[in-house]
Each structure stands twice: as C-alpha cells, then as structure tokens.
Design a protein around this motif. Structure first.
Motif, PDB file in Angstrom:
ATOM      1  N   LYS A 168       2.384  -5.232  -1.557  1.00  0.00           N
ATOM      2  CA  LYS A 168       0.964  -5.232  -1.887  1.00  0.00           C
ATOM      3  C   LYS A 168       0.721  -4.256  -3.038  1.00  0.00           C
ATOM      4  CE  LYS A 168      -0.408  -6.334   2.869  1.00  0.00           C
ATOM      5  NZ  LYS A 168       0.360  -7.531   2.785  1.00  0.00           N
ATOM      6  N   THR A 169       0.113  -4.779  -4.097  1.00  0.00           N
ATOM      7  CA  THR A 169      -0.001  -4.013  -5.345  1.00  0.00           C
ATOM      8  C   THR A 169      -1.448  -3.693  -5.696  1.00  0.00           C
ATOM      9  OG1 THR A 169      -0.077  -6.053  -6.650  1.00  0.00           O
ATOM     10  CG2 THR A 169       2.099  -5.091  -6.219  1.00  0.00           C
ATOM     11  N   GLY A 170      -2.328  -3.615  -4.683  1.00  0.00           N
ATOM     12  CA  GLY A 170      -3.748  -3.447  -4.955  1.00  0.00           C
ATOM     13  C   GLY A 170      -4.103  -2.186  -5.718  1.00  0.00           C
ATOM     14  N   LYS A 171      -3.335  -1.118  -5.578  1.00  0.00           N
ATOM     15  CA  LYS A 171      -3.647   0.145  -6.246  1.00  0.00           C
ATOM     16  C   LYS A 171      -2.944   0.269  -7.604  1.00  0.00           C
ATOM     17  CE  LYS A 171      -3.860   5.122  -5.360  1.00  0.00           C
ATOM     18  NZ  LYS A 171      -3.471   6.245  -4.463  1.00  0.00           N
ATOM     19  N   ALA A 172      -1.960  -0.562  -7.825  1.00  0.00           N
ATOM     20  CA  ALA A 172      -1.136  -0.429  -9.036  1.00  0.00           C
ATOM     21  C   ALA A 172      -1.922  -0.815 -10.293  1.00  0.00           C
ATOM     22  CB  ALA A 172       0.102  -1.288  -8.918  1.00  0.00           C
ATOM     23  N   THR A 173      -1.642  -0.095 -11.354  1.00  0.00           N
ATOM     24  CA  THR A 173      -2.241  -0.400 -12.660  1.00  0.00           C
ATOM     25  C   THR A 173      -1.203  -0.897 -13.658  1.00  0.00           C
ATOM     26  OG1 THR A 173      -1.955   1.905 -13.343  1.00  0.00           O
ATOM     27  CG2 THR A 173      -4.074   1.295 -12.340  1.00  0.00           C
ATOM     28  N   GLU A 174       0.067  -0.704 -13.350  1.00  0.00           N
ATOM     29  CA  GLU A 174       1.124  -1.118 -14.276  1.00  0.00           C
ATOM     30  C   GLU A 174       2.255  -1.800 -13.498  1.00  0.00           C
ATOM     31  OE1 GLU A 174       2.516   1.949 -16.896  1.00  0.00           O
ATOM     32  OE2 GLU A 174       0.579   2.982 -16.866  1.00  0.00           O
ATOM     33  N   ILE A 175       2.558  -3.008 -13.892  1.00  0.00           N
ATOM     34  CA  ILE A 175       3.720  -3.705 -13.309  1.00  0.00           C
ATOM     35  C   ILE A 175       4.505  -4.441 -14.405  1.00  0.00           C
ATOM     36  CG2 ILE A 175       2.718  -3.986 -11.004  1.00  0.00           C
ATOM     37  CD1 ILE A 175       1.981  -6.839 -11.735  1.00  0.00           C
ATOM     38  N   GLU A 176       4.328  -4.017 -15.637  1.00  0.00           N
ATOM     39  CA  GLU A 176       5.010  -4.706 -16.737  1.00  0.00           C
ATOM     40  C   GLU A 176       6.527  -4.612 -16.586  1.00  0.00           C
ATOM     41  OE1 GLU A 176       4.389  -0.489 -18.340  1.00  0.00           O
ATOM     42  OE2 GLU A 176       3.257  -1.944 -17.154  1.00  0.00           O
ATOM     43  N   SER A 177       7.201  -5.657 -17.056  1.00  0.00           N
ATOM     44  CA  SER A 177       8.675  -5.726 -17.077  1.00  0.00           C
ATOM     45  C   SER A 177       9.288  -5.592 -15.694  1.00  0.00           C
ATOM     46  CB  SER A 177       9.263  -4.650 -18.008  1.00  0.00           C
ATOM     47  OG  SER A 177       8.768  -4.801 -19.317  1.00  0.00           O
ATOM     48  N   MET A 178       8.536  -5.895 -14.653  1.00  0.00           N
ATOM     49  CA  MET A 178       9.026  -5.687 -13.294  1.00  0.00           C
ATOM     50  C   MET A 178      10.328  -6.433 -13.027  1.00  0.00           C
ATOM     51  SD  MET A 178       7.154  -6.396  -9.620  1.00  0.00           S
ATOM     52  CE  MET A 178       6.173  -4.909  -9.651  1.00  0.00           C
TER      53      MET A 178
END
Length: 534
Positions: A168-178
């Motif tokens: 769950k990524t609700g708080k994340a602001t960056e997930i580039e290049s994951m």
C-alpha cells in the motif's frame, strides 16, 4: 692482503642474511601495531553505535557475514543456497541500512517469516540484485508509512514475480524507476497501489521486456504526475496490452517515449462492449499523437484495455487471381456448334495485400506467375466447320484471327472470365433435280396449246423408246397446214414442282385426245390416198 673474489662473495651473503632478518622483524612489528590500533578502534565503535551504519555492526568488511539486523529486523544468510531470510518481525526506516546489494550481491531468494514494517525513505531497499529470482512471504511487508519507494526493485534482472497484494503506497510521493530493469518480470499486480500523492512515475517499468500486459486502471493520474518513459522499452516489441483508467490523462504520449526495441506507435481500444477481445480488438486504431490527444480531451468513459503495436508492424497477405478467355463457336441462333469445343486460355497472377495497424489497405500490382505468359496468345479462327458452317464473324465483322490480348485486371481477387463468340452462317444444301410438266406458254393452265392445228406435247410419254423425260418431240402438222415445225418448249425441271394427281389426270386425258386426233388424221389421209388410185 688483497681481497679475493671468494671473500667478496662470502661478505655479500652475510650482509644479505642480516637484511632479511631485519625485514622480518620490521614486518612483525608493523602487524602488531596494526592489531593494537584495530582493537582500539573496535572498542570505540562498540561504545558509540552511531559511528557506522547498523548493518555493518555484524558484518565487517574483512569477514563473511551470515547474520545481522536492519533496524529491529533480524536476518541470516545461507551462502550455499543463496538465500537471505528475515528471521524476525520488526521495523526499519532508513534506506541506508539496506545495503544488501553490497553484502549479498549473489542472493537468489529472499524470505520473510514475520510481518515487518518499512517506513520513511527506503528507496533501493532491494535494488541491484541481478541474481534475485523470487520473494517468499513478501505479503508480510508493510510499506504504508513509507515516503519514498523509488528504485525499490531496480536492476533485479532475474526477478520473475513478486506478491504486491499488501503493498500500500498511500503515503508515498515517489515511486519512479521502481521496476526499472526487471527484464525477467513476466507479470506484476499493482492494483493495490495508491498514486494519489505521487508526483513522479518516470521510468517505472522501463526495460521490463518480459512483461506482456499491465493493468494501471487503479492508478490516479489526476495530479498529472510526470510520466516520461513509464513504459519505455516495455514488452517484447510485438504487442503489449495496457489497461488505463477512465478520464483525462495528460502526457500519455510521454509514457511510451524512450529508446529500445519496444517503441509502440499504434494504440487500439479493445472495446469489450462491442465484443472486442485482446486478440481481436474492435476499437479505432490511433497513432501516438491521436492517443495522447484522446486522453487529453477526456479519454474513455470506463477503464479500458488497449493493444499497443510497434511501428511498422503490418499484416501482409499473399493473393492469387485467375483470368480466362473463352472463345466460343456458335451458329446464327446462338447455339454452340456440335463437335467444336471452345478454346480456353488461362493466365494466373499474384500480389500482396498489406494492412497497416490503422487499418489502411494497400495492394501491390498483379504480377503474372509466368513472366512469359502475361497476355492471351492469338488464336486462328476456322473458316469452315464440317463443310456446313462458313463465314465466321466476331461482333458482326468477318474474322480470321482472334488477336493477342493483355487483360485488364480489376482490384478484386475474383476470377475474371472473358467470352468471345465466333458466329458462323449455315450454308444451304443443293437439292436433287425433279421433272415437272411444261405448260406450253399458255398461262400455266397445264392445257396443251393448239394453234392452227399444231399440237406439241410438253413431255415424252415414252412411246419412242428413248426413256428420256428431258427431251421434246414435234408432231406432224394437221388439217393440211404447212409443215412448219413448232419449236419444242423445254421445261425447266429445276424450277417446277411435280404435278399433283389432278394435274396428272388432266395431262393424261389431253395426251389421249391428242393421240386420237393424230390417228383420225392419219386414217383420213390413208383413205384419200386409196381413193386416188381407184
């Protein structure tokens, strides 16, 4: 005494042995000093745990680590099976503590046995592990409090799958290049991802060349995150299936931009409401610019699958065509002349039909299968058939030859047949001659003419023994008339029909009368002759 050569050699040996002993003693002293300083340093580190990253406390540079902690999470590593196991639950909140690509660069399997929580900045947590094949128990990993998840699996080129059901990524602001560089990843379920706070999705799946499909329908693009290279070189370069959410999406064109073999240029909605499937989409194919504009103007009303095709991938079909020219031989009534088979000429052609991804169809020119047989050969026309049919004509014009002809081909693959009709006149047969009575020029009443006593029959009755029906006979002049001979009248037997039964009866009566008159006249002449003698 002068030093001999042997003395000088012995002196050299003594000096060399002394030097070697001093070097050995110096080396031993150096090692002893180094060990002493090392012990002092290790003691200082134990007293101040923040001096080096926690991960290194149980794994110094000059030992082979097998156990340790990251945050409060314990782990162990089995070098023989290349397996890293997190043996306890706990928390970790600093990416700097996840240096597994340095500690275990050859790890192939990672196992979680208890729930763990990762928070804060944990980018590159499991990145740069090119031998990593799989995770076990990854659903026990909670990242709901993580702010930065960028490059989380980047470079894991052997990773085939990962369970993200609890990711769950609700708080994340960056997930580039994951997942950048996860070239063996065959499928990935990102339906649990919450991208409402994400500002950057660049290169998220770049170089994931084994992916066949991707469902991004749960992604939230309302904040217009940066999409550059999101799907750059993703898929096998032949076709890729992508599901996107409904509504406006800005920068869709940037999503597939970038280098690599899998650069897609054509996008076709599946249109499931119209019966479309991934293998047979029903929507209108769009170019990259059209696709981008389509979503900028509002996109689809519902989440939709799209089939992506690489530029230049078209459907090519080989086609064949047969052309015939049939020469028919007919009479004036249009019936085929018996025994005269039609002349059939056949030419064969081929071409290619190309359909581009937008549905545009183009055809190459028809090419003869046999380059030497590109036209119909000339055909000589028989001038007579069975001695009965003559004067052949084609389209009303006398013809001795059907000219060579290069056929005009239409665009279809249907067989083309050309018919040429050669029409013959029928020659009338010559009839056999038939005797007919002569009417003596009396107006055609078939009565004998008696002009001045001269009687000329128009047919020989056969009394002269000649047996000829085509001759004429002159009778003697009666009643003392001059002996002029009337010219016999000859009958044109070819133009007079045979007499009827009634006409024959009349002619026979006239013939008897004529004979009777002749006999009477002869008798009178004979009697007169005897009277003179008396």
């Amino acid at each position: 005494m002068t030093q001999t050569r042997i003395d000088r050699y012995n002196q050299y040996l003594q000096e060399h042995q002394l030097k070697t002993k001093l070097q050995k003693k110096g080396l031993a002293l150096s090692l002893t000093s180094l060990a002493a300083f090392g012990g002092i340093g290790l003691t200082a580190n134990m007293m101040n745990g923040s001096a080096v990253p926690e991960a290194y406390l149980s794994a110094s540079a000059d030992t082979t680590p097998t156990t340790g902690k990251v945050g409060t999470i314990s782990y162990s590593y089995n070098d023989s099976t290349k397996t890293l196991t997190f043996t306890s639950g706990g928390e970790a909140n600093d990416a700097g503590k996840f240096q597994f690509y340095q500690l275990f660069p050859n790890v192939e399997h990672i196992v979680f046995t208890n729930p763990v929580s990762l928070s804060g900045n944990i980018d590159t947590a499991f990145a740069y592990l090119p031998s990593l094949k799989d995770f076990t128990g990854f659903n026990l990993v909670d990242v709901s409090q993580a702010d930065v998840l960028a490059q989380f699996f980047q470079g894991d080129s052997s990773l085939k799958s990962v369970d993200l059901s609890n990711f769950k990524t609700g708080k994340a602001t960056e997930i580039e290049s994951m997942f950048q560089g996860c070239s063996s990843l065959k499928s990935v379920d990102v339906s649990t991802f919450d991208t409402s706070n994400i500002s950057d999705l660049i290169y998220m799946f770049q170089n994931c060349t084994s992916l066949k499909s991707l469902d991004l329908s749960k992604f939230n693009f309302k904040n217009s995150p940066e999409l550059t290279g999101l799907l750059s070189n993703t898929g096998n370069g032949q076709s890729f299936y992508l599901k996107l959410p409904a509504g406006v999406i800005f920068g869709v064109g940037d999503m597939i931009s970038g280098s690599g073999d899998a650069s897609y240029s054509y996008f076709t909605p599946v249109d499931e409401t119209d019966g479309g499937t991934l293998s047979n989409p029903k929507g209108r194919t769009m170019t990259e610019d059209d696709f981008s504009q389509y979503f900028a103007n509002g996109g689809s009303k519902d989440a939709e699958w799209y089939v992506l095709n690489q530029s230049g991938k078209s459907k090519v079909v080989n086609q064949e065509k047969t052309v015939k020219r049939v020469i028919n031989y007919k009479d004036v009534a249009g019936n085929a002349i018996a025994g005269q088979n039609p002349t059939v000429q056949v030419l064969k052609y081929h071409r290619t039909e190309t359909t581009d991804p937008l549905g545009n169809v183009s055809d190459s020119d028809w090419t003869p299968d046999d380059a030497s047989a590109a036209e119909f050969a000339a055909v000589d026309v028989p001038q007579t058939i069975d001695g009965k049919y003559v004067d052949p004509k084609v389209n009303g014009t006398a013809s001795t030859k059907i000219d060579a002809e290069k056929p005009s081909l239409d665009k279809t693959v249907n067989e083309q047949d050309e018919n040429v009709d050669v029409v013959y006149s029928e020659q009338a047969p010559t009839p056999n001659p038939t005797p007919t009575p002569n009417n003596g020029g009396n107006g055609g009443d078939n009565k004998p003419a008696n002009n001045g006593g001269n009687v000329t029959p128009n047919a020989n009755n056969g009394n002269d023994g000649s047996g000829s029906n085509g001759t004429s006979k002159t009778l003697p002049v009666t009643n003392g008339a001059s002996s002029k001979t009337q010219k016999p009248v000859e009958r044109n037997q070819n133009n007079v029909l045979p007499a009827t039964a009634e006409e024959s009866k009349k002619e026979n009566s006239l013939l008897l009368l004529t004979v009777g008159l002749a006999a009477t006249t002869g008798l009178m002449l004979l009697t007169k002759s005897f009277g003179k003698k008396d």
